[in-house]
Write a protein that holds these residues in place. Structure first.
Motif: not given
Length: 358
Positions: A46-61, A121-127
Protein backbone atom coordinates in the motif's frame (compact mmCIF):
# COMPACT_ATOMS: atom_id res chain seq x y z
CA UNK A 1 4.35 -28.03 -31.83
CA UNK A 2 6.94 -25.28 -31.47
CA UNK A 3 4.28 -22.63 -32.16
CA UNK A 4 2.04 -24.10 -29.47
CA UNK A 5 4.90 -23.93 -26.97
CA UNK A 6 5.59 -20.31 -27.87
CA UNK A 7 1.91 -19.39 -27.43
CA UNK A 8 1.75 -21.24 -24.10
CA UNK A 9 4.91 -19.51 -22.89
CA UNK A 10 3.56 -16.11 -23.95
CA UNK A 11 0.28 -16.69 -22.09
CA UNK A 12 2.15 -17.78 -18.97
CA UNK A 13 4.31 -14.65 -19.07
CA UNK A 14 1.24 -12.42 -19.41
CA UNK A 15 -0.51 -14.19 -16.54
CA UNK A 16 2.33 -13.24 -14.23
CA UNK A 17 3.38 -9.95 -15.82
CA UNK A 18 3.56 -6.87 -13.56
CA UNK A 19 0.76 -4.35 -14.07
CA UNK A 20 1.49 -0.61 -14.08
CA UNK A 21 -1.58 1.52 -13.28
CA UNK A 22 -0.54 5.01 -14.32
CA UNK A 23 -2.04 8.35 -15.31
CA UNK A 24 -2.24 11.98 -14.37
CA UNK A 25 -2.41 12.46 -10.59
CA UNK A 26 -6.04 12.49 -9.32
CA UNK A 27 -7.22 10.27 -12.17
CA UNK A 28 -8.17 7.19 -10.15
CA UNK A 29 -4.90 5.26 -10.35
CA UNK A 30 -4.95 4.51 -6.62
CA UNK A 31 -8.53 3.23 -6.75
CA UNK A 32 -7.86 0.79 -9.57
CA UNK A 33 -4.54 -0.31 -8.02
CA UNK A 34 -6.26 -1.04 -4.70
CA UNK A 35 -8.99 -2.94 -6.57
CA UNK A 36 -6.34 -5.17 -8.15
CA UNK A 37 -4.82 -5.90 -4.74
CA UNK A 38 -8.28 -6.59 -3.30
CA UNK A 39 -8.97 -9.12 -6.07
CA UNK A 40 -6.24 -11.41 -4.76
CA UNK A 41 -3.13 -12.85 -6.37
CA UNK A 42 -1.20 -9.56 -6.25
CA UNK A 43 1.41 -8.52 -3.69
CA UNK A 44 -0.23 -6.14 -1.22
CA UNK A 45 1.99 -3.05 -1.04
CA UNK A 46 0.00 0.00 0.00
CA UNK A 47 2.44 2.55 -1.33
CA UNK A 48 3.45 4.32 -4.51
CA UNK A 49 6.97 3.03 -5.08
CA UNK A 50 8.17 6.17 -6.90
CA UNK A 51 11.13 4.20 -8.23
CA UNK A 52 11.27 5.69 -11.71
CA UNK A 53 9.92 9.18 -11.07
CA UNK A 54 11.72 9.95 -7.79
CA UNK A 55 14.36 7.43 -6.67
CA UNK A 56 16.06 7.08 -10.05
CA UNK A 57 16.32 10.85 -10.70
CA UNK A 58 17.63 11.52 -7.18
CA UNK A 59 20.09 8.64 -6.79
CA UNK A 60 21.21 8.18 -10.39
CA UNK A 61 22.87 5.23 -12.09
CA UNK A 62 22.30 2.15 -9.95
CA UNK A 63 25.09 0.22 -11.61
CA UNK A 64 27.23 2.23 -9.17
CA UNK A 65 27.49 0.52 -5.78
CA UNK A 66 27.87 3.90 -4.11
CA UNK A 67 24.55 5.04 -5.56
CA UNK A 68 22.88 1.80 -4.48
CA UNK A 69 24.15 2.29 -0.94
CA UNK A 70 22.90 5.90 -0.86
CA UNK A 71 19.50 4.81 -2.13
CA UNK A 72 19.25 1.97 0.38
CA UNK A 73 20.16 4.23 3.30
CA UNK A 74 17.27 6.57 2.52
CA UNK A 75 14.79 3.87 1.41
CA UNK A 76 15.31 1.68 4.47
CA UNK A 77 14.59 4.67 6.71
CA UNK A 78 11.36 5.57 4.92
CA UNK A 79 7.71 4.53 4.76
CA UNK A 80 8.46 2.88 1.42
CA UNK A 81 10.34 0.20 3.35
CA UNK A 82 8.17 0.14 6.47
CA UNK A 83 5.04 -0.50 4.40
CA UNK A 84 6.64 -3.52 2.70
CA UNK A 85 6.98 -5.83 5.73
CA UNK A 86 10.34 -7.01 4.40
CA UNK A 87 13.55 -7.93 6.23
CA UNK A 88 15.86 -4.95 5.75
CA UNK A 89 19.04 -7.05 5.77
CA UNK A 90 17.67 -9.34 3.07
CA UNK A 91 16.64 -6.42 0.86
CA UNK A 92 20.00 -4.74 1.34
CA UNK A 93 21.88 -7.91 0.39
CA UNK A 94 19.76 -8.48 -2.73
CA UNK A 95 19.99 -4.88 -3.93
CA UNK A 96 23.76 -4.62 -3.45
CA UNK A 97 24.30 -7.95 -5.16
CA UNK A 98 21.75 -8.07 -7.98
CA UNK A 99 20.51 -4.53 -8.74
CA UNK A 100 21.96 -2.58 -11.68
CA UNK A 101 19.10 -0.29 -12.66
CA UNK A 102 15.70 1.02 -11.54
CA UNK A 103 13.90 -1.93 -13.10
CA UNK A 104 16.04 -4.34 -11.08
CA UNK A 105 15.32 -2.41 -7.87
CA UNK A 106 11.55 -2.55 -8.40
CA UNK A 107 11.63 -6.23 -9.42
CA UNK A 108 13.69 -7.20 -6.37
CA UNK A 109 11.55 -5.31 -3.86
CA UNK A 110 8.24 -6.43 -5.30
CA UNK A 111 9.50 -9.96 -5.89
CA UNK A 112 10.49 -10.25 -2.23
CA UNK A 113 7.04 -9.01 -1.17
CA UNK A 114 5.48 -11.64 -3.45
CA UNK A 115 7.62 -14.36 -1.85
CA UNK A 116 6.76 -13.14 1.64
CA UNK A 117 3.03 -13.14 0.88
CA UNK A 118 2.95 -16.32 -1.20
CA UNK A 119 1.75 -14.73 -4.47
CA UNK A 120 3.25 -14.55 -7.96
CA UNK A 121 2.32 -11.12 -9.25
CA UNK A 122 2.72 -7.44 -8.42
CA UNK A 123 1.44 -4.08 -9.56
CA UNK A 124 2.66 -0.49 -9.38
CA UNK A 125 0.81 2.84 -9.32
CA UNK A 126 3.11 5.86 -9.09
CA UNK A 127 1.16 8.27 -11.37
CA UNK A 128 4.16 10.18 -12.70
CA UNK A 129 5.76 6.93 -13.78
CA UNK A 130 3.73 7.81 -16.89
CA UNK A 131 6.59 10.10 -17.92
CA UNK A 132 9.06 7.19 -17.82
CA UNK A 133 7.08 4.54 -19.70
CA UNK A 134 9.63 4.00 -22.51
CA UNK A 135 12.32 3.30 -19.89
CA UNK A 136 9.97 1.12 -17.83
CA UNK A 137 9.16 -0.97 -20.89
CA UNK A 138 12.84 -1.22 -21.80
CA UNK A 139 13.83 -2.48 -18.35
CA UNK A 140 10.68 -4.54 -17.66
CA UNK A 141 9.65 -5.69 -21.17
CA UNK A 142 6.73 -7.85 -20.01
CA UNK A 143 5.07 -4.95 -18.14
CA UNK A 144 1.39 -4.32 -18.89
CA UNK A 145 0.23 -0.70 -18.72
CA UNK A 146 -3.24 0.54 -17.76
CA UNK A 147 -3.58 4.24 -18.44
CA UNK A 148 -6.27 5.72 -16.19
CA UNK A 149 -7.98 8.75 -17.72
CA UNK A 150 -10.39 11.10 -15.97
CA UNK A 151 -12.26 14.22 -17.08
CA UNK A 152 -9.58 16.93 -17.10
CA UNK A 153 -11.94 19.42 -15.47
CA UNK A 154 -12.36 17.16 -12.42
CA UNK A 155 -8.62 16.51 -12.33
CA UNK A 156 -7.88 20.25 -12.46
CA UNK A 157 -10.38 20.99 -9.69
CA UNK A 158 -8.74 18.35 -7.49
CA UNK A 159 -5.15 19.35 -8.30
CA UNK A 160 -6.04 23.00 -7.72
CA UNK A 161 -7.18 22.22 -4.19
CA UNK A 162 -3.88 20.47 -3.54
CA UNK A 163 -1.84 23.33 -5.08
CA UNK A 164 -0.17 20.67 -7.20
CA UNK A 165 0.84 22.88 -10.13
CA UNK A 166 2.78 26.04 -9.40
CA UNK A 167 0.99 29.09 -10.80
CA UNK A 168 2.82 31.82 -12.70
CA UNK A 169 2.86 35.21 -10.95
CA UNK A 170 0.11 36.63 -13.17
CA UNK A 171 -2.25 33.70 -12.54
CA UNK A 172 -4.50 33.03 -9.58
CA UNK A 173 -2.77 31.12 -6.81
CA UNK A 174 -4.65 27.89 -7.51
CA UNK A 175 -4.42 27.92 -11.29
CA UNK A 176 -7.10 25.71 -12.82
CA UNK A 177 -5.64 26.53 -16.23
CA UNK A 178 -2.18 25.29 -15.23
CA UNK A 179 -3.65 22.13 -13.73
CA UNK A 180 -5.63 21.48 -16.90
CA UNK A 181 -2.58 21.90 -19.11
CA UNK A 182 -0.62 19.58 -16.84
CA UNK A 183 -3.40 16.96 -17.12
CA UNK A 184 -3.34 17.26 -20.92
CA UNK A 185 0.47 17.00 -21.01
CA UNK A 186 0.38 13.84 -18.88
CA UNK A 187 -2.42 12.22 -20.89
CA UNK A 188 -0.60 12.90 -24.15
CA UNK A 189 2.62 11.38 -22.78
CA UNK A 190 0.69 8.21 -22.01
CA UNK A 191 -1.07 8.08 -25.35
CA UNK A 192 2.16 8.70 -27.27
CA UNK A 193 3.63 5.67 -25.53
CA UNK A 194 0.47 3.67 -26.14
CA UNK A 195 0.83 4.06 -29.91
CA UNK A 196 4.04 2.02 -29.75
CA UNK A 197 3.09 -0.50 -27.05
CA UNK A 198 0.58 -2.59 -28.99
CA UNK A 199 -1.35 -5.15 -26.92
CA UNK A 200 0.51 -4.26 -23.70
CA UNK A 201 -1.33 -0.93 -23.23
CA UNK A 202 -4.95 -0.10 -22.52
CA UNK A 203 -6.91 2.99 -21.50
CA UNK A 204 -9.61 2.98 -18.84
CA UNK A 205 -11.82 5.93 -17.99
CA UNK A 206 -12.34 6.62 -14.31
CA UNK A 207 -16.00 7.46 -14.88
CA UNK A 208 -16.65 4.04 -16.47
CA UNK A 209 -14.96 2.27 -13.57
CA UNK A 210 -17.38 3.98 -11.16
CA UNK A 211 -20.54 3.76 -13.27
CA UNK A 212 -20.01 0.25 -14.69
CA UNK A 213 -17.51 -1.46 -12.39
CA UNK A 214 -18.28 -5.05 -13.34
CA UNK A 215 -18.12 -4.45 -17.09
CA UNK A 216 -14.97 -2.34 -16.78
CA UNK A 217 -13.26 -4.86 -14.52
CA UNK A 218 -14.12 -7.59 -17.03
CA UNK A 219 -12.25 -5.65 -19.73
CA UNK A 220 -9.25 -5.23 -17.45
CA UNK A 221 -9.41 -8.88 -16.44
CA UNK A 222 -9.11 -9.97 -20.07
CA UNK A 223 -6.25 -7.54 -20.67
CA UNK A 224 -4.13 -8.66 -17.70
CA UNK A 225 -5.33 -12.30 -17.75
CA UNK A 226 -6.34 -12.22 -14.08
CA UNK A 227 -9.71 -12.83 -12.38
CA UNK A 228 -11.25 -9.63 -10.98
CA UNK A 229 -14.38 -10.50 -9.04
CA UNK A 230 -16.24 -7.32 -8.11
CA UNK A 231 -17.92 -8.76 -5.03
CA UNK A 232 -14.62 -10.16 -3.78
CA UNK A 233 -12.98 -6.77 -4.32
CA UNK A 234 -15.73 -5.05 -2.34
CA UNK A 235 -15.41 -7.62 0.44
CA UNK A 236 -11.62 -7.37 0.83
CA UNK A 237 -11.50 -3.62 0.11
CA UNK A 238 -7.90 -2.54 0.51
CA UNK A 239 -7.07 1.15 0.74
CA UNK A 240 -9.21 3.52 -1.31
CA UNK A 241 -11.75 0.78 -2.13
CA UNK A 242 -13.09 1.30 1.38
CA UNK A 243 -11.71 4.82 2.06
CA UNK A 244 -12.04 7.15 -0.95
CA UNK A 245 -8.88 9.07 -1.77
CA UNK A 246 -10.38 12.50 -2.41
CA UNK A 247 -9.25 16.11 -2.12
CA UNK A 248 -12.88 17.05 -1.28
CA UNK A 249 -12.73 15.55 2.22
CA UNK A 250 -15.10 18.08 3.78
CA UNK A 251 -17.82 16.95 1.37
CA UNK A 252 -16.96 13.24 1.24
CA UNK A 253 -19.56 12.25 3.84
CA UNK A 254 -22.42 14.06 2.12
CA UNK A 255 -25.15 11.63 1.07
CA UNK A 256 -25.00 12.84 -2.55
CA UNK A 257 -21.18 13.07 -2.80
CA UNK A 258 -20.01 12.09 -6.27
CA UNK A 259 -16.41 12.38 -7.54
CA UNK A 260 -17.70 12.73 -11.10
CA UNK A 261 -18.65 16.23 -12.23
CA UNK A 262 -17.14 18.04 -9.25
CA UNK A 263 -15.81 20.62 -11.69
CA UNK A 264 -19.30 22.10 -12.08
CA UNK A 265 -18.93 23.64 -8.61
CA UNK A 266 -15.28 24.62 -9.02
CA UNK A 267 -15.21 26.79 -12.14
CA UNK A 268 -16.70 30.19 -12.78
CA UNK A 269 -18.28 30.50 -16.23
CA UNK A 270 -15.34 32.58 -17.44
CA UNK A 271 -12.78 30.11 -16.08
CA UNK A 272 -14.60 27.21 -17.71
CA UNK A 273 -14.74 28.95 -21.09
CA UNK A 274 -10.98 29.66 -21.04
CA UNK A 275 -10.25 26.16 -19.75
CA UNK A 276 -12.19 24.53 -22.58
CA UNK A 277 -10.57 26.87 -25.09
CA UNK A 278 -7.20 25.45 -24.08
CA UNK A 279 -7.90 21.74 -23.54
CA UNK A 280 -11.40 21.31 -24.99
CA UNK A 281 -10.19 19.45 -28.08
CA UNK A 282 -8.40 16.90 -25.89
CA UNK A 283 -11.50 16.51 -23.71
CA UNK A 284 -13.62 15.88 -26.81
CA UNK A 285 -11.11 13.42 -28.27
CA UNK A 286 -11.44 11.43 -25.04
CA UNK A 287 -15.23 11.43 -25.26
CA UNK A 288 -16.08 14.16 -22.74
CA UNK A 289 -18.86 16.61 -23.59
CA UNK A 290 -18.04 20.30 -23.35
CA UNK A 291 -20.11 22.80 -21.41
CA UNK A 292 -19.14 25.88 -23.43
CA UNK A 293 -18.22 26.83 -26.96
CA UNK A 294 -14.66 27.61 -25.91
CA UNK A 295 -13.05 24.87 -28.00
CA UNK A 296 -14.52 26.37 -31.17
CA UNK A 297 -12.94 29.77 -30.56
CA UNK A 298 -9.45 30.47 -31.82
CA UNK A 299 -6.88 30.90 -29.07
CA UNK A 300 -5.81 34.46 -28.40
CA UNK A 301 -2.10 35.26 -28.39
CA UNK A 302 -2.30 35.41 -24.60
CA UNK A 303 -3.71 31.89 -24.31
CA UNK A 304 -1.24 30.58 -26.89
CA UNK A 305 1.54 32.03 -24.74
CA UNK A 306 -0.02 30.48 -21.62
CA UNK A 307 -0.05 27.04 -23.24
CA UNK A 308 3.53 27.39 -24.49
CA UNK A 309 4.87 28.64 -21.16
CA UNK A 310 3.21 25.93 -19.11
CA UNK A 311 4.25 23.08 -21.37
CA UNK A 312 7.80 24.44 -21.60
CA UNK A 313 7.85 24.66 -17.81
CA UNK A 314 6.68 21.05 -17.45
CA UNK A 315 9.28 19.79 -19.94
CA UNK A 316 12.02 21.93 -18.39
CA UNK A 317 11.22 20.73 -14.89
CA UNK A 318 11.33 17.11 -16.09
CA UNK A 319 14.71 17.72 -17.73
CA UNK A 320 16.05 19.40 -14.59
CA UNK A 321 14.82 16.53 -12.46
CA UNK A 322 16.65 13.96 -14.60
CA UNK A 323 19.87 15.93 -15.11
CA UNK A 324 22.91 14.01 -13.93
CA UNK A 325 24.96 17.20 -13.83
CA UNK A 326 22.52 19.03 -11.58
CA UNK A 327 22.00 15.92 -9.42
CA UNK A 328 25.56 16.27 -8.17
CA UNK A 329 24.73 19.66 -6.63
CA UNK A 330 21.57 18.57 -4.82
CA UNK A 331 21.70 17.68 -1.13
CA UNK A 332 21.48 13.98 -0.28
CA UNK A 333 17.93 12.71 0.13
CA UNK A 334 17.10 11.11 3.47
CA UNK A 335 14.34 8.80 4.64
CA UNK A 336 12.60 11.78 6.23
CA UNK A 337 12.74 13.63 2.91
CA UNK A 338 11.11 10.66 1.19
CA UNK A 339 8.39 10.48 3.82
CA UNK A 340 7.41 14.08 3.12
CA UNK A 341 6.94 13.30 -0.57
CA UNK A 342 5.63 9.76 -0.98
CA UNK A 343 2.18 8.30 -0.38
CA UNK A 344 2.53 5.10 1.65
CA UNK A 345 1.26 3.38 4.76
CA UNK A 346 3.70 3.58 7.66
CA UNK A 347 3.34 -0.11 8.53
CA UNK A 348 3.19 -3.50 6.78
CA UNK A 349 -0.17 -4.42 5.23
CA UNK A 350 -2.75 -6.27 7.25
CA UNK A 351 -3.61 -9.16 4.97
CA UNK A 352 -7.35 -9.54 4.53
CA UNK A 353 -9.53 -12.48 3.61
CA UNK A 354 -13.04 -12.29 2.23
CA UNK A 355 -15.94 -14.37 3.42
CA UNK A 356 -16.38 -15.48 -0.20
CA UNK A 357 -12.83 -16.81 -0.34
CA UNK A 358 -13.17 -18.56 3.03
Amino acid sequence: MELAKIVESSLKIRKHAPVFVLGSPRSGTTLLYDMLLSAGGFAVYLAESNVFNLLLPRFGDLSSRRNRERLLKAWLESKLFRSSGLDGNLVRQRILQDCRNAGDFLRIVMGEICTLQGVHRWAENSPEGMLYLPLIKQLIPEALVIHMIRDGRDVAASLGRLRYVRAFPWETRHSLIGCGLYWEWMVQHGQNFGRTAGADYMEIQFENLLAQPQETLAQISRFIDHPLDYELIRSVAYGSVSKPNTSFRTEMHDVDFNPVGRWKKSFSQEQLFRFEQLVGNTLQDLGYDLATGGARKKLSLGLQATRLLHRSYFEGKLGYKNSGVLRAFRPSMTGSDLDEIVLADDHPPLKKHSSARL
